[in-house]
Each structure stands twice: as C-alpha cells, then as structure tokens.
Design a protein around this motif. Structure first.
Motif, PDB file in Angstrom:
ATOM      1  N   SER A 225      -4.818   5.716  -7.356  1.00  0.00           N
ATOM      2  CA  SER A 225      -3.454   5.531  -7.863  1.00  0.00           C
ATOM      3  C   SER A 225      -2.479   6.321  -7.014  1.00  0.00           C
ATOM      4  CB  SER A 225      -3.357   5.994  -9.327  1.00  0.00           C
ATOM      5  OG  SER A 225      -3.427   7.409  -9.415  1.00  0.00           O
ATOM      6  N   ASN A 226      -1.238   5.901  -7.072  1.00  0.00           N
ATOM      7  CA  ASN A 226      -0.155   6.652  -6.440  1.00  0.00           C
ATOM      8  C   ASN A 226       1.131   6.400  -7.215  1.00  0.00           C
ATOM      9  OD1 ASN A 226       0.821   4.139  -5.658  1.00  0.00           O
ATOM     10  ND2 ASN A 226       0.260   4.359  -3.508  1.00  0.00           N
ATOM     11  N   SER A 227       2.210   7.009  -6.749  1.00  0.00           N
ATOM     12  CA  SER A 227       3.480   6.899  -7.475  1.00  0.00           C
ATOM     13  C   SER A 227       4.150   5.548  -7.279  1.00  0.00           C
ATOM     14  CB  SER A 227       4.429   8.014  -7.025  1.00  0.00           C
ATOM     15  OG  SER A 227       4.697   7.909  -5.636  1.00  0.00           O
ATOM     16  N   ARG A 228       3.682   4.766  -6.312  1.00  0.00           N
ATOM     17  CA  ARG A 228       4.331   3.483  -6.013  1.00  0.00           C
ATOM     18  C   ARG A 228       3.700   2.312  -6.761  1.00  0.00           C
ATOM     19  NH1 ARG A 228       3.573   6.103  -1.400  1.00  0.00           N
ATOM     20  NH2 ARG A 228       1.935   4.703  -0.652  1.00  0.00           N
ATOM     21  N   GLY A 229       2.586   2.542  -7.419  1.00  0.00           N
ATOM     22  CA  GLY A 229       1.993   1.484  -8.215  1.00  0.00           C
ATOM     23  C   GLY A 229       0.819   0.799  -7.548  1.00  0.00           C
ATOM     24  N   PRO A 230      -0.026   0.122  -8.333  1.00  0.00           N
ATOM     25  CA  PRO A 230      -1.260  -0.475  -7.821  1.00  0.00           C
ATOM     26  C   PRO A 230      -1.054  -1.477  -6.696  1.00  0.00           C
ATOM     27  CG  PRO A 230      -1.290  -0.420 -10.228  1.00  0.00           C
ATOM     28  CD  PRO A 230       0.091  -0.020  -9.805  1.00  0.00           C
ATOM     29  N   ALA A 231       0.022  -2.251  -6.742  1.00  0.00           N
ATOM     30  CA  ALA A 231       0.214  -3.281  -5.719  1.00  0.00           C
ATOM     31  C   ALA A 231       0.309  -2.692  -4.324  1.00  0.00           C
ATOM     32  CB  ALA A 231       1.475  -4.097  -6.034  1.00  0.00           C
ATOM     33  N   SER A 232       0.795  -1.454  -4.217  1.00  0.00           N
ATOM     34  CA  SER A 232       0.943  -0.828  -2.904  1.00  0.00           C
ATOM     35  C   SER A 232      -0.394  -0.423  -2.297  1.00  0.00           C
ATOM     36  CB  SER A 232       1.849   0.402  -3.010  1.00  0.00           C
ATOM     37  OG  SER A 232       1.205   1.438  -3.748  1.00  0.00           O
ATOM     38  N   LEU A 233      -1.460  -0.485  -3.084  1.00  0.00           N
ATOM     39  CA  LEU A 233      -2.777  -0.031  -2.626  1.00  0.00           C
ATOM     40  C   LEU A 233      -3.740  -1.185  -2.356  1.00  0.00           C
ATOM     41  CD1 LEU A 233      -3.224   2.987  -5.060  1.00  0.00           C
ATOM     42  CD2 LEU A 233      -2.716   3.081  -2.615  1.00  0.00           C
ATOM     43  N   SER A 234      -3.250  -2.416  -2.345  1.00  0.00           N
ATOM     44  CA  SER A 234      -4.146  -3.563  -2.175  1.00  0.00           C
ATOM     45  C   SER A 234      -4.909  -3.486  -0.855  1.00  0.00           C
ATOM     46  CB  SER A 234      -3.362  -4.872  -2.267  1.00  0.00           C
ATOM     47  OG  SER A 234      -2.323  -4.906  -1.295  1.00  0.00           O
ATOM     48  N   GLY A 235      -4.249  -3.116   0.214  1.00  0.00           N
ATOM     49  CA  GLY A 235      -4.924  -3.016   1.501  1.00  0.00           C
ATOM     50  C   GLY A 235      -5.943  -1.899   1.527  1.00  0.00           C
ATOM     51  N   VAL A 236      -5.626  -0.788   0.879  1.00  0.00           N
ATOM     52  CA  VAL A 236      -6.544   0.358   0.852  1.00  0.00           C
ATOM     53  C   VAL A 236      -7.826   0.001   0.128  1.00  0.00           C
ATOM     54  CG1 VAL A 236      -6.877   2.700  -0.028  1.00  0.00           C
ATOM     55  CG2 VAL A 236      -4.697   2.060   1.024  1.00  0.00           C
ATOM     56  N   VAL A 237      -7.710  -0.590  -1.066  1.00  0.00           N
ATOM     57  CA  VAL A 237      -8.921  -0.896  -1.829  1.00  0.00           C
ATOM     58  C   VAL A 237      -9.711  -2.023  -1.173  1.00  0.00           C
ATOM     59  CG1 VAL A 237      -8.002   0.018  -3.982  1.00  0.00           C
ATOM     60  CG2 VAL A 237      -7.694  -2.396  -3.450  1.00  0.00           C
ATOM     61  N   ALA A 238      -9.036  -2.938  -0.495  1.00  0.00           N
ATOM     62  CA  ALA A 238      -9.761  -3.993   0.219  1.00  0.00           C
ATOM     63  C   ALA A 238     -10.608  -3.388   1.331  1.00  0.00           C
ATOM     64  CB  ALA A 238      -8.776  -5.006   0.792  1.00  0.00           C
ATOM     65  N   ARG A 239     -10.076  -2.384   2.001  1.00  0.00           N
ATOM     66  CA  ARG A 239     -10.825  -1.730   3.081  1.00  0.00           C
ATOM     67  C   ARG A 239     -11.987  -0.916   2.533  1.00  0.00           C
ATOM     68  NH1 ARG A 239     -10.611   3.232   4.795  1.00  0.00           N
ATOM     69  NH2 ARG A 239      -8.616   3.681   3.787  1.00  0.00           N
TER      70      ARG A 239
END
Length: 199
Positions: free
Chosen positions: A29-43
């Motif tokens: 998680s981060n302060s910008r919300g789950p959508a901002s982490l889509s690339g991170v979790v895909a990797r």
C-alpha cells in the motif's frame, strides 16, 4: 502468516520481493492508492496484491517503509492493532545529510513510531542497511547479510527472527527498542554496517 507494507518505495518493494520469493502473500500500500501499484505487483507476481493502507495494516506482520515526515499520517485512523507486529524500517531523517537528523531527545525513532501505533508490537529492523543491500539475495558465497533488529516483545521478535531467517538474512537481536534502537539509529555503531555472517 500474511504480510503487508505501508509504503511501497524501494525498501517496501525489496522486502515484499523477498517475502513473495519465499511463498508468502503480501499486500502493498501507499498514500496514492492501489491503482498506482499495478505495475509493482505485476512485477512481483501473483502473491503480491495492492490494497489500501488499512488493508495492508490488517496483516499479521506489517512493514512500515515511508518517509519520516509521513509517519503520523500513514499510521493515522487505522483499525486497532490488537497486538499485530509492526516492523519499523524508518530512520529519523528528513533528508540525506547529518543536518537532516531529527532530534527526539531521549526517545528513539521506533518509540516515536510505537506511540503512533498503539497496540502494535513494534520491531525495529532494516533501517541500518542501504536499500542496495536489502534488495538482492542476502545469501552470498561468503555468508548471509546480517540483519539487526530490536523490540520490546519477545514473541514478536521471535516471529520476526523466523521470517528474516527464512528469507535469507542472518538476524541478530540487539535488545529493546530503546537500547537496541540507539545502536541502530543513524549515528549509532550499527548504522550502515553492512556485514556478512559466515556459515
């Protein structure tokens, strides 16, 4: 055991990567919300998911990996901790120079964190290592990367020790949050000590 990260920068991603490689599920998680982490979790792979800070904080073990100035906001208005483990990876620095060290008086950084997360069992770890020593495999031909940790709850420290050992580090208990935290904080003898344990 389920894991979460509050903060998904370089350190949060590095720790999550080790946990995923060991077969664990991690909510980042981060302060910008789950959508901002889509690339991170895909990797990171299918064992990693993006969630809200509250969802990440609901895990059994939660890694706090945000900038020092963001700690109060990151820990505000979360559900009761109820004894879950909060691993504090932060340093009391607002920048990268000695002048940026925050003076907390007699307190250590993790005691400050613990006050913002009442009910959490706080363990201090990872703050003595530069991220370039956290992200790679901690197992080397010469030995395993030392990982110092401190805390006031013996059971929480035992659980953290087992996790750190499983993901390849050589964990070393340096005592309570206050005494061990002083050894580990910036300026302490263990800060930026990048060493290997042979064998």
């Amino acid at each position: 055991m389920h894991f979460g990260t509050i903060g998904a920068g370089a350190i949060g991603q590095a720790i999550a990567g080790h946990l995923v490689a060991a077969g664990h599920r991690v909510v980042l998680s981060n302060s910008r919300g789950p959508a901002s982490l889509s690339g991170v979790v895909a990797r990171l792979g299918p064992s990693a998911t993006a969630g809200t800070v509250a969802e990440a904080a609901a895990a059994d073990v939660v890694f706090l990996a945000v900038r020092w100035s963001d700690i109060p906001a990151a820990l505000a208005e979360l559900p009761a901790w109820n004894g879950r483990i909060l691993v504090d990876t932060t340093n009391q620095m607002t920048g990268v120079t000695p002048a940026d060290l925050v003076d907390l008086g007699a307190d250590t950084g993790s005691e400050f964190v613990a006050r913002h997360a009442p009910g959490a069992r706080v363990v201090k770890a990872f703050n003595t290592l530069f991220v370039e020593h956290i992200a790679p495999d901690p197992r080397h031909p010469e030995g395993r990367r030392l990982l110092f940790y401190a805390g006031d709850d013996a059971a929480a420290k035992a659980d953290f020790h087992a996790v750190a050992d499983e993901i390849g580090f050589a964990p070393v208990d340096v005592g309570a949050l206050r005494d061990g935290g002083r050894l580990m904080q910036v300026g302490g003898p263990l800060s930026a000590l990048h060493a290997l344990k042979q064998g």
